[in-house]
Write a protein that holds these residues in place. Structure first.
Motif, PDB file in Angstrom:
ATOM      1  N   SER A 110      -1.379   6.043 -17.418  1.00 14.87           N
ATOM      2  CA  SER A 110      -0.941   4.896 -18.209  1.00 14.87           C
ATOM      3  C   SER A 110       0.582   4.814 -18.170  1.00 14.87           C
ATOM      4  O   SER A 110       1.277   5.803 -17.903  1.00 14.87           O
ATOM      5  N   ASN A 111       1.081   3.606 -18.422  1.00 18.53           N
ATOM      6  CA  ASN A 111       2.529   3.344 -18.470  1.00 18.53           C
ATOM      7  C   ASN A 111       3.241   3.807 -17.201  1.00 18.53           C
ATOM      8  O   ASN A 111       4.185   4.592 -17.236  1.00 18.53           O
ATOM      9  N   GLU A 112       2.750   3.297 -16.072  1.00 17.43           N
ATOM     10  CA  GLU A 112       3.342   3.626 -14.777  1.00 17.43           C
ATOM     11  C   GLU A 112       3.455   2.343 -13.951  1.00 17.43           C
ATOM     12  O   GLU A 112       2.669   1.407 -14.101  1.00 17.43           O
ATOM     13  N   SER A 113       4.431   2.310 -13.060  1.00 17.85           N
ATOM     14  CA  SER A 113       4.525   1.207 -12.103  1.00 17.85           C
ATOM     15  C   SER A 113       3.697   1.560 -10.864  1.00 17.85           C
ATOM     16  O   SER A 113       3.309   2.719 -10.660  1.00 17.85           O
ATOM     17  N   VAL A 114       3.401   0.558 -10.054  1.00 19.27           N
ATOM     18  CA  VAL A 114       2.597   0.759  -8.847  1.00 19.27           C
ATOM     19  C   VAL A 114       3.320   0.114  -7.670  1.00 19.27           C
ATOM     20  O   VAL A 114       3.721  -1.048  -7.738  1.00 19.27           O
ATOM     21  N   THR A 115       3.487   0.890  -6.601  1.00 20.88           N
ATOM     22  CA  THR A 115       4.066   0.375  -5.362  1.00 20.88           C
ATOM     23  C   THR A 115       2.926   0.083  -4.392  1.00 20.88           C
ATOM     24  O   THR A 115       2.073   0.941  -4.159  1.00 20.88           O
ATOM     25  N   MET A 116       2.913  -1.130  -3.840  1.00 25.37           N
ATOM     26  CA  MET A 116       1.809  -1.545  -2.967  1.00 25.37           C
ATOM     27  C   MET A 116       2.345  -2.024  -1.625  1.00 25.37           C
ATOM     28  O   MET A 116       3.444  -2.593  -1.556  1.00 25.37           O
ATOM     29  N   MET A 117       1.560  -1.793  -0.593  1.00 24.98           N
ATOM     30  CA  MET A 117       1.873  -2.371   0.711  1.00 24.98           C
ATOM     31  C   MET A 117       0.571  -2.681   1.436  1.00 24.98           C
ATOM     32  O   MET A 117      -0.400  -1.923   1.366  1.00 24.98           O
ATOM     33  N   ASP A 118       0.553  -3.843   2.080  1.00 24.56           N
ATOM     34  CA  ASP A 118      -0.617  -4.292   2.828  1.00 24.56           C
ATOM     35  C   ASP A 118      -0.530  -3.810   4.269  1.00 24.56           C
ATOM     36  O   ASP A 118       0.531  -3.885   4.891  1.00 24.56           O
ATOM     37  N   VAL A 119      -1.666  -3.336   4.780  1.00 26.72           N
ATOM     38  CA  VAL A 119      -1.700  -2.833   6.159  1.00 26.72           C
ATOM     39  C   VAL A 119      -2.877  -3.459   6.884  1.00 26.72           C
ATOM     40  O   VAL A 119      -3.912  -3.760   6.284  1.00 26.72           O
ATOM     41  N   THR A 120      -2.726  -3.676   8.167  1.00 31.89           N
ATOM     42  CA  THR A 120      -3.787  -4.172   9.036  1.00 31.89           C
ATOM     43  C   THR A 120      -3.911  -3.224  10.218  1.00 31.89           C
ATOM     44  O   THR A 120      -2.922  -2.993  10.932  1.00 31.89           O
ATOM     45  N   PHE A 121      -5.112  -2.652  10.390  1.00 30.54           N
ATOM     46  CA  PHE A 121      -5.347  -1.678  11.453  1.00 30.54           C
ATOM     47  C   PHE A 121      -6.326  -2.233  12.480  1.00 30.54           C
ATOM     48  O   PHE A 121      -7.135  -3.112  12.194  1.00 30.54           O
ATOM     49  N   ARG A 122      -6.252  -1.655  13.675  1.00 28.36           N
ATOM     50  CA  ARG A 122      -7.259  -1.963  14.696  1.00 28.36           C
ATOM     51  C   ARG A 122      -8.492  -1.066  14.536  1.00 28.36           C
ATOM     52  O   ARG A 122      -9.558  -1.382  15.056  1.00 28.36           O
ATOM     53  N   TYR A 123      -8.307   0.065  13.840  1.00 30.01           N
ATOM     54  CA  TYR A 123      -9.411   0.981  13.618  1.00 30.01           C
ATOM     55  C   TYR A 123      -9.610   1.159  12.112  1.00 30.01           C
ATOM     56  O   TYR A 123      -8.640   1.169  11.344  1.00 30.01           O
ATOM     57  N   PRO A 124     -10.851   1.305  11.663  1.00 29.99           N
ATOM     58  CA  PRO A 124     -11.094   1.453  10.216  1.00 29.99           C
ATOM     59  C   PRO A 124     -10.577   2.780   9.689  1.00 29.99           C
ATOM     60  O   PRO A 124     -10.583   3.796  10.386  1.00 29.99           O
ATOM     61  N   ALA A 125     -10.148   2.742   8.437  1.00 32.65           N
ATOM     62  CA  ALA A 125      -9.678   3.950   7.754  1.00 32.65           C
ATOM     63  C   ALA A 125     -10.512   4.133   6.491  1.00 32.65           C
ATOM     64  O   ALA A 125     -11.086   3.174   5.968  1.00 32.65           O
ATOM     65  N   THR A 126     -10.577   5.358   6.008  1.00 39.29           N
ATOM     66  CA  THR A 126     -11.342   5.648   4.797  1.00 39.29           C
ATOM     67  C   THR A 126     -10.433   6.315   3.770  1.00 39.29           C
ATOM     68  O   THR A 126      -9.433   6.958   4.136  1.00 39.29           O
ATOM     69  N   PRO A 127     -10.751   6.176   2.472  1.00 34.78           N
ATOM     70  CA  PRO A 127      -9.944   6.833   1.439  1.00 34.78           C
ATOM     71  C   PRO A 127      -9.789   8.345   1.632  1.00 34.78           C
ATOM     72  O   PRO A 127      -8.695   8.868   1.425  1.00 34.78           O
ATOM     73  N   PRO A 128     -10.840   9.085   2.034  1.00 36.11           N
ATOM     74  CA  PRO A 128     -10.639  10.525   2.250  1.00 36.11           C
ATOM     75  C   PRO A 128      -9.599  10.832   3.329  1.00 36.11           C
ATOM     76  O   PRO A 128      -8.854  11.815   3.220  1.00 36.11           O
ATOM     77  N   LYS A 132      -1.871   1.736  -2.487  1.00 39.35           N
ATOM     78  CA  LYS A 132      -1.180   1.724  -3.777  1.00 39.35           C
ATOM     79  C   LYS A 132      -0.667   3.134  -4.085  1.00 39.35           C
ATOM     80  O   LYS A 132      -1.396   4.113  -3.926  1.00 39.35           O
ATOM     81  N   ILE A 133       0.584   3.186  -4.535  1.00 41.33           N
ATOM     82  CA  ILE A 133       1.215   4.465  -4.880  1.00 41.33           C
ATOM     83  C   ILE A 133       1.659   4.369  -6.333  1.00 41.33           C
ATOM     84  O   ILE A 133       2.417   3.465  -6.707  1.00 41.33           O
ATOM     85  N   LEU A 134       1.202   5.296  -7.156  1.00 37.12           N
ATOM     86  CA  LEU A 134       1.489   5.255  -8.580  1.00 37.12           C
ATOM     87  C   LEU A 134       2.824   5.929  -8.886  1.00 37.12           C
ATOM     88  O   LEU A 134       3.121   7.011  -8.372  1.00 37.12           O
ATOM     89  N   GLY A 135       3.609   5.283  -9.731  1.00 33.69           N
ATOM     90  CA  GLY A 135       4.865   5.883 -10.187  1.00 33.69           C
ATOM     91  C   GLY A 135       5.972   5.801  -9.152  1.00 33.69           C
ATOM     92  O   GLY A 135       5.938   4.997  -8.212  1.00 33.69           O
ATOM     93  N   ASP A 136       6.982   6.659  -9.333  1.00 34.15           N
ATOM     94  CA  ASP A 136       8.134   6.676  -8.424  1.00 34.15           C
ATOM     95  C   ASP A 136       7.726   7.242  -7.067  1.00 34.15           C
ATOM     96  O   ASP A 136       7.052   8.272  -6.984  1.00 34.15           O
ATOM     97  N   VAL A 137       8.136   6.573  -6.018  1.00 36.13           N
ATOM     98  CA  VAL A 137       7.790   6.994  -4.662  1.00 36.13           C
ATOM     99  C   VAL A 137       8.787   8.055  -4.190  1.00 36.13           C
ATOM    100  O   VAL A 137      10.010   7.827  -4.250  1.00 36.13           O
TER     101      VAL A 137
END
Length: 199
Positions: A64-82, A20-25
């Motif tokens: 607050s008062n922002e749009s959110v850009t989302m994209m779904d991803v599928t990986f072969r290896y796990p990823a972490t937020p950091p 998820k990406i907040l606001g204008d990309v």
């Protein structure tokens, strides 16, 4: 009959996330991010989808008062937020405006929120009028009548098979003496000292 390669492909574990990406990309950010994600061997990356402006965007409590850009991803290896935060920072974007969550978790939150929105408001619902039993219970409760709790007032008057149980004896029922127990204690003689040779 399936080939070994087909069995291997079907048994291969994948990891599903939603970025998820907040606001204008920023320009070229999606393209550069996809390049960075190649290290996790992506199986699928969906096209970005943008929401309308949200008063309180989920997963971004400080904005607050922002749009959110989302994209779904599928990986072969796990990823972490950091790991994602580091990539985003290297691309020159504030990591607080990008987050990654498990796709199943995010879908579950969406279903739960949708269920809350469709729930009936129980406080404003028109209920049928009270029947006779409900009116009696309501009056008993308002008057402080203990019969609201079934049999509570008469429970002590009941008898059971074998006769009535005698009341328990407490220390209040024992005779009270007036003699101190210390007055009957025989103390040993005092030891002899220099000042009192006889003790």
């Amino acid at each position: 009959m399936k080939t070994f390669a087909q069995y291997l492909t079907e048994s291969e574990k994948t990891f599903d996330y939603r970025i998820k990406i907040l606001g204008d990309v920023p320009t070229n950010f999606i393209r550069d991010l996809k390049d960075q994600l190649k290290k996790f061997e992506p199986v699928k990356i969906s096209e970005p989808k943008k929401t309308p402006v949200l008063s309180k965007p989920l997963d971004f409590p400080n904005f607050s008062n922002e749009s959110v850009t989302m994209m779904d991803v599928t990986f072969r290896y796990p990823a972490t937020p950091p790991q994602l935060e580091q990539m985003v920072r290297l691309l020159g974007v504030d990591p607080d405006r990008v987050c990654m969550v498990q796709r199943d978790y995010d879908d579950g939150i969406d279903r739960e929120l949708a269920g809350i929105e469709t729930q009936k408001d129980l406080l404003t619902t028109d209920y049928p009028a009270d029947n006779a039993e409900q009116k009696k219970l309501k009056k008993d409760h308002a008057d402080g009548n203990q019969q609201v709790v079934k049999n509570s007032a008469d429970a002590a008057k009941w008898t059971v098979a074998g006769g009535k149980t005698p009341p328990a004896e407490t220390t209040n029922d024992l005779p009270m003496g007036v003699k101190s127990p210390m007055s009957a204690v025989k103390r040993p003689p005092k030891p002899a000292t220099g000042a009192h040779p006889k003790g």
